[in-house]
Each structure stands twice: as structure tokens, then as C-alpha cells.
Scaffold this active site. Structure first.
Site, PDB file in Angstrom:
ATOM      1  CG  ASP A   1      35.581  27.097 -58.743  1.00 16.18           C
ATOM      2  OD1 ASP A   1      36.173  27.814 -57.842  1.00 16.18           O
ATOM      3  OD2 ASP A   1      34.857  27.742 -59.787  1.00 16.18           O
TER       4      ASP A   1
ATOM      5  CE1 TYR B   1      41.117  26.718 -65.167  1.00 16.94           C
ATOM      6  CE2 TYR B   1      41.799  28.775 -66.462  1.00 16.94           C
ATOM      7  CZ  TYR B   1      41.723  28.110 -65.298  1.00 16.94           C
ATOM      8  OH  TYR B   1      42.081  28.785 -64.137  1.00 16.94           O
TER       9      TYR B   1
ATOM     10  CG  ASP C   1      29.475  25.170 -60.399  1.00 17.50           C
ATOM     11  OD1 ASP C   1      28.384  25.254 -59.667  1.00 17.50           O
ATOM     12  OD2 ASP C   1      30.602  25.126 -59.953  1.00 17.50           O
TER      13      ASP C   1
ATOM     14  NE  ARG D   1      32.307  28.824 -60.868  1.00 18.28           N
ATOM     15  CZ  ARG D   1      31.972  29.379 -59.758  1.00 18.28           C
ATOM     16  NH1 ARG D   1      30.774  29.596 -59.231  1.00 18.28           N
ATOM     17  NH2 ARG D   1      32.814  29.913 -58.986  1.00 18.28           N
TER      18      ARG D   1
END
Length: 232
Positions: A52, A80, A94, A186
């Protein structure tokens, strides 16, 4: 790609290279592909797994004949490190969109956070975010979301292989995750906030590994472009 390659002449972009790039904040994955394609002057350049725009970290690019390896690299597990903020929600989950709800989180304890980890580890069902590139009816979900349209996205099975809390300083929680292809971090943050009963959004995300490829071996994009241009 290895950091041992410090000159353009060490690469053969037409024959094929696997390039590890540290994607900058607010760049799309396609922005990086286009920038590198222009610099290396090879038409055949693709990325092996999108990031993203508001995420940073490891983006793998393949050139020339190595583009045939993209599907295999995409299938590898990802690691991550991320950060979530609890007590607030945003439509995009986000920083792309503004806060749309606020909930008191003062009753949440570190124990409340840590005891949820087993529920989000292993094979789980996950619904991708509305603000994502997943296709619904042949169209990208984020297009409908940005127009304010409601869309139905089916859940999918993903695997979160490792999940740990790195640091808690409420309302901020830092975490590390190792997960399968197709996992949306997310979505994890959204669902984690819902389980806590106070909501959450992702305030930062950095991809640190894809399979055996590590961010520590990646080039900063500007440094890579500078190196290539110096040799022309």
C-alpha cells in the site's frame, strides 16, 4: 540481488535480475516499478507483491526473464512490523482517511491485548478492507469505497504464522506478524480493534521480509536510481 552489486555493470537487467527495494512512504508499488523501468531502460519490469502507498519496506522487483519468478515469490510468506492506534477508527483503516469514530479505551489493559493473540494466530477467516485493490465484480474495491458505495467482499482463509506484541504505549500498540500470501494487515488491525471493543486503525506498516529475501539487503530507492544513473 546482493549489496555486493554496487555498479550498474554488475547487473544484466535484460537477462533478468531480482531487485530488493525499500519502498518509500506514499509511493505506490507501480510508481516504483515505473521509476526503476525508466532508470534501467528495460521494458520488462514487474513487482512480486504490492505494498500500500502508506506502507514502506521490502518490495521485490523482477526484470527481464526473471519476471517468470514473480508468481513464486508472491506465494512466499511475508513478515511485517506495524503499529496500530486503538480507540479510533478510520474508513480506510489507515492514515488515508480521517477519524470517523472515537471510543474510550481507558479500561483496556496490556493483558486484554495479549490474550487476544491466539485468536488471530493460525488459519483464520479474513475480509479484505473496502479500501483495497481486491476485485469485486471485476472492479477494484477501493474505487467503490472512495465513491462512498457499499460493497460486499467475501471472506478468505489466510494464515498468520507468528504474531507478537513488540511494545504497548496506549493508545499505540507495536506488533510483528509473519503471514501467508493474501493476508491484509489492515484487516487484522480492524478485527483486533473490534475484538477489543474500542476500534483501531493502522498508523504504520513496514514489510521486513518475503521468503528468504530481507529488507536489510534492500536498496533505498533513491540510492539505487543514483547508482544506475552514475554509470550511464
Amino acid at each position: 540481488m546482493s549489496k555486493r552489486k554496487q555498479r550498474r555493470e554488475d547487473f544484466d537487467f535484460a537477462a533478468g535480475e531480482v531487485l530488493l527495494i525499500d519502498k518509500p512512504y506514499e509511493w505506490t508499488s507501480f510508481d516504483v516499478v515505473n521509476k526503476v523501468r525508466y532508470a534501467v531502460k528495460v521494458k520488462k519490469v514487474g513487482h512480486a507483491g504490492t505494498l500500500d502507498p502508506l506502507a514502506t519496506g521490502l518490495l521485490i522487483l523482477c526484470t527481464g526473464k526473471m519476471t517468470k519468478q514473480i508468481q513464486y515469490i508472491q506465494a512466499e510468506e511475508k513478515e511485517y512490523v506495524g503499529q496500530m492506534v486503538i480507540g479510533e477508527t478510520r474508513p480506510s483503516v489507515d492514515m488515508e482517511t480521517e477519524v470517523d469514530s472515537t471510543t474510550d479505551y481507558s479500561h483496556i489493559t496490556e493483558e486484554d491485548v495479549r490474550k487476544l493473540l491466539p485468536e488471530f494466530t493460525g488459519l483464520i477467516q479474513q475480509i479484505p478492507p473496502a479500501h483495497s485493490a481486491v476485485k469485486v465484480g471485476g472492479k477494484r474495491a477501493y474505487n467503490a469505497a472512495r465513491e462512498g458505495k457499499e460493497i460486499k467482499i467475501d471472506p478468505r482463509e489466510v494464515e498468520i504464522k507468528e504474531l507478537e506484541i513488540l511494545h504497548i504505549d496506549f493508545p499505540t500498540i507495536d506488533f510483528r506478524m509473519v503471514c501467508s500470501k493474501g493476508t491484509y494487515v489492515r484487516s487484522f488491525v480492524r478485527d483486533f480493534g473490534e475484538k477489543l471493543g474500542v476500534g483501531a486503525y493502522m498508523s504504520g506498516l513496514r514489510r521486513t521480509r518475503i521468503g528468504e529475501h530481507k529488507l536489510t539487503d534492500a536498496y533505498a530507492l533513491d540510492k539505487f536510481i543514483e547508482m544506475i544513473k552514475q554509470e550511464q
